[in-house]
Design a protein around this motif. Structure first.
Motif, PDB file in Angstrom:
ATOM      1  N   THR A 105     -16.596 -15.464  51.976  1.00  0.00           N
ATOM      2  CA  THR A 105     -17.994 -15.514  52.413  1.00  0.00           C
ATOM      3  C   THR A 105     -18.385 -14.285  53.226  1.00  0.00           C
ATOM      4  O   THR A 105     -19.562 -13.956  53.323  1.00  0.00           O
ATOM      5  N   SER A 106     -17.391 -13.604  53.805  1.00  0.00           N
ATOM      6  CA  SER A 106     -17.667 -12.401  54.588  1.00  0.00           C
ATOM      7  C   SER A 106     -17.917 -11.178  53.707  1.00  0.00           C
ATOM      8  O   SER A 106     -18.356 -10.136  54.204  1.00  0.00           O
ATOM      9  N   GLN A 107     -17.644 -11.304  52.407  1.00  0.00           N
ATOM     10  CA  GLN A 107     -17.840 -10.181  51.492  1.00  0.00           C
ATOM     11  C   GLN A 107     -19.332  -9.933  51.318  1.00  0.00           C
ATOM     12  O   GLN A 107     -20.073 -10.784  50.855  1.00  0.00           O
ATOM     13  N   GLU A 108     -19.794  -8.744  51.702  1.00  0.00           N
ATOM     14  CA  GLU A 108     -21.226  -8.452  51.655  1.00  0.00           C
ATOM     15  C   GLU A 108     -21.678  -7.930  50.301  1.00  0.00           C
ATOM     16  O   GLU A 108     -22.778  -8.258  49.838  1.00  0.00           O
ATOM     17  N   GLU A 109     -20.855  -7.094  49.671  1.00  0.00           N
ATOM     18  CA  GLU A 109     -21.233  -6.500  48.399  1.00  0.00           C
ATOM     19  C   GLU A 109     -20.083  -6.598  47.408  1.00  0.00           C
ATOM     20  O   GLU A 109     -18.919  -6.573  47.789  1.00  0.00           O
ATOM     21  N   ILE A 110     -20.438  -6.697  46.144  1.00  0.00           N
ATOM     22  CA  ILE A 110     -19.428  -6.674  45.091  1.00  0.00           C
ATOM     23  C   ILE A 110     -19.851  -5.660  44.028  1.00  0.00           C
ATOM     24  O   ILE A 110     -21.026  -5.285  43.939  1.00  0.00           O
ATOM     25  N   THR A 111     -18.883  -5.249  43.225  1.00  0.00           N
ATOM     26  CA  THR A 111     -19.129  -4.286  42.165  1.00  0.00           C
ATOM     27  C   THR A 111     -18.908  -4.947  40.814  1.00  0.00           C
ATOM     28  O   THR A 111     -17.915  -5.639  40.602  1.00  0.00           O
ATOM     29  N   LEU A 112     -19.844  -4.740  39.922  1.00  0.00           N
ATOM     30  CA  LEU A 112     -19.739  -5.215  38.546  1.00  0.00           C
ATOM     31  C   LEU A 112     -19.575  -4.002  37.645  1.00  0.00           C
ATOM     32  O   LEU A 112     -20.424  -3.098  37.639  1.00  0.00           O
ATOM     33  N   SER A 113     -18.487  -3.940  36.909  1.00  0.00           N
ATOM     34  CA  SER A 113     -18.262  -2.836  35.966  1.00  0.00           C
ATOM     35  C   SER A 113     -18.091  -3.406  34.569  1.00  0.00           C
ATOM     36  O   SER A 113     -17.464  -4.461  34.388  1.00  0.00           O
ATOM     37  N   VAL A 114     -18.662  -2.738  33.580  1.00  0.00           N
ATOM     38  CA  VAL A 114     -18.605  -3.218  32.200  1.00  0.00           C
ATOM     39  C   VAL A 114     -18.262  -2.084  31.248  1.00  0.00           C
ATOM     40  O   VAL A 114     -18.639  -0.934  31.442  1.00  0.00           O
ATOM     41  N   THR A 115     -17.526  -2.448  30.206  1.00  0.00           N
ATOM     42  CA  THR A 115     -17.268  -1.612  29.039  1.00  0.00           C
ATOM     43  C   THR A 115     -17.395  -2.536  27.830  1.00  0.00           C
ATOM     44  O   THR A 115     -17.488  -3.760  27.998  1.00  0.00           O
ATOM     45  N   PRO A 116     -17.405  -2.008  26.626  1.00  0.00           N
ATOM     46  CA  PRO A 116     -17.468  -2.894  25.454  1.00  0.00           C
ATOM     47  C   PRO A 116     -16.268  -3.828  25.335  1.00  0.00           C
ATOM     48  O   PRO A 116     -16.319  -4.793  24.559  1.00  0.00           O
ATOM     49  N   MET A 117     -15.217  -3.595  26.132  1.00  0.00           N
ATOM     50  CA  MET A 117     -13.995  -4.389  26.023  1.00  0.00           C
ATOM     51  C   MET A 117     -13.829  -5.426  27.122  1.00  0.00           C
ATOM     52  O   MET A 117     -13.113  -6.411  26.948  1.00  0.00           O
ATOM     53  N   LYS A 118     -14.479  -5.228  28.284  1.00  0.00           N
ATOM     54  CA  LYS A 118     -14.255  -6.155  29.387  1.00  0.00           C
ATOM     55  C   LYS A 118     -15.365  -6.084  30.427  1.00  0.00           C
ATOM     56  O   LYS A 118     -16.140  -5.124  30.485  1.00  0.00           O
ATOM     57  N   VAL A 119     -15.401  -7.114  31.261  1.00  0.00           N
ATOM     58  CA  VAL A 119     -16.299  -7.185  32.417  1.00  0.00           C
ATOM     59  C   VAL A 119     -15.438  -7.426  33.641  1.00  0.00           C
ATOM     60  O   VAL A 119     -14.535  -8.266  33.611  1.00  0.00           O
TER      61      VAL A 119
END
Length: 290
Positions: free
Chosen positions: A167-181
């Motif tokens: 819950t203390s995590q303020e930001e997250i990163t989303l990375s995508v390629t045609p093979m995975k998320v």
């Protein structure tokens, strides 16, 4: 004057709680086709809108009069409320759904009040008269159909992923390629990694209801607002659509069915801003076309 009686008090209450994560005030915007709840934070890096179709309600009556002694006109009446004054009405959504048989809302522009009335079991009636402030309509400028990357995933799966982040995590990163998320913790360069828990979760394209990656991308955004949308979407059991482009451009999380639509638009960090961790505005709110 607007009068509504809800088919699902839990869904409406969760919508209030979801937009409360955006700002301490929100726009209550009734129009002929339904009711919109909107909110934007002070830095304009997060915007939310939940629209309830008139068919969502057991009864929906909308009229507006421009001025006394003038012809009645079909005008919207956007007004702004302090979120802390509304949250007590929907403090515990699950309890309300069990104990409240019907909820109605009526507005009277002449006295600048919105009345929330809860008709409870055993003949108990709770009435809340809240003062509102008239204001201009609010609408975000964001063309999500232009985004090259589109994901659609069941809300339960996305919520299960987010549970792994503290819950203390303020930001997250989303990375995508045609093979995975990949969803992973975002940390600044000066972070002491020996005292920090890092989380990374990978999903394959097959786990999504819809998967379109037009450009490899990595975007970082605030997690707090997303948690609010997920709590709301789980109450509706509607998949979550994610539209985004490259870093620095907004990301939109939305749900839609026959009776309601919800959209949360969040700013993302660009490469230069990651050093300062200060996102650009997610959108530019402007008056909605009448």
């Amino acid at each position: 004057c607007i009068l509504q009686c809800f088919l699902s008090l839990a869904v409406f209450g969760r919508a209030i709680h979801a937009i409360a994560r955006i700002s301490d005030e929100f726009w209550f915007d009734p129009v002929e086709k339904g009711l919109a709840l909107r909110s934007v934070n002070s830095s304009r890096s997060a915007y939310a809108c939940v629209f309830f179709s008139s068919m969502f309600f057991q009864h929906y009556c909308w009229t507006a009069v421009s001025q006394p002694c003038q012809k009645e006109e079909q005008l919207s009446l956007p007004c702004k409320l302090i979120i802390k004054s509304v949250l007590p009405v929907f403090r515990c959504v699950n309890v309300l759904e069990r104990n409240v048989e019907k909820c109605s809302i009526s507005t009277n522009p002449s006295d600048h009040h919105i009345t929330f009335q809860l008709l409870c079991r055993h003949g108990v009636v709770k009435t809340y008269n809240l003062t509102f402030q008239e204001c201009d309509p609010l609408q975000a400028v964001f063309a999500k159909h232009m985004c090259p990357n589109i994901l659609k995933v069941h809300s339960r799966l996305l919520a299960d992923v987010m549970i792994h982040f503290p819950t203390s995590q303020e930001e997250i990163t989303l990375s995508v390629t045609p093979m995975k998320v990949c969803f992973k913790s975002y940390t600044e360069e000066d972070t002491d990694f020996s005292r920090t828990m890092l989380t990374e979760i990978q999903l394959s394209p097959e786990e999504f209801d819809y998967f379109q990656v037009g450009v490899d991308s990595e975007v970082t955004f605030c997690l707090k607002e997303l948690r609010g949308l997920l709590a709301f979407s789980e109450a509706t059991s509607v998949p979550v659509s994610i539209h985004f482009d490259r870093c620095g451009k907004p990301i939109a999380f939305s749900i839609e069915d026959l009776l309601l639509e919800a959209s949360f638009i969040l700013a993302t960090l660009c490469e230069a801003e990651k050093e300062a961790a200060s996102p650009e505005p997610a959108c530019c709110p402007r008056p909605r076309d009448r």
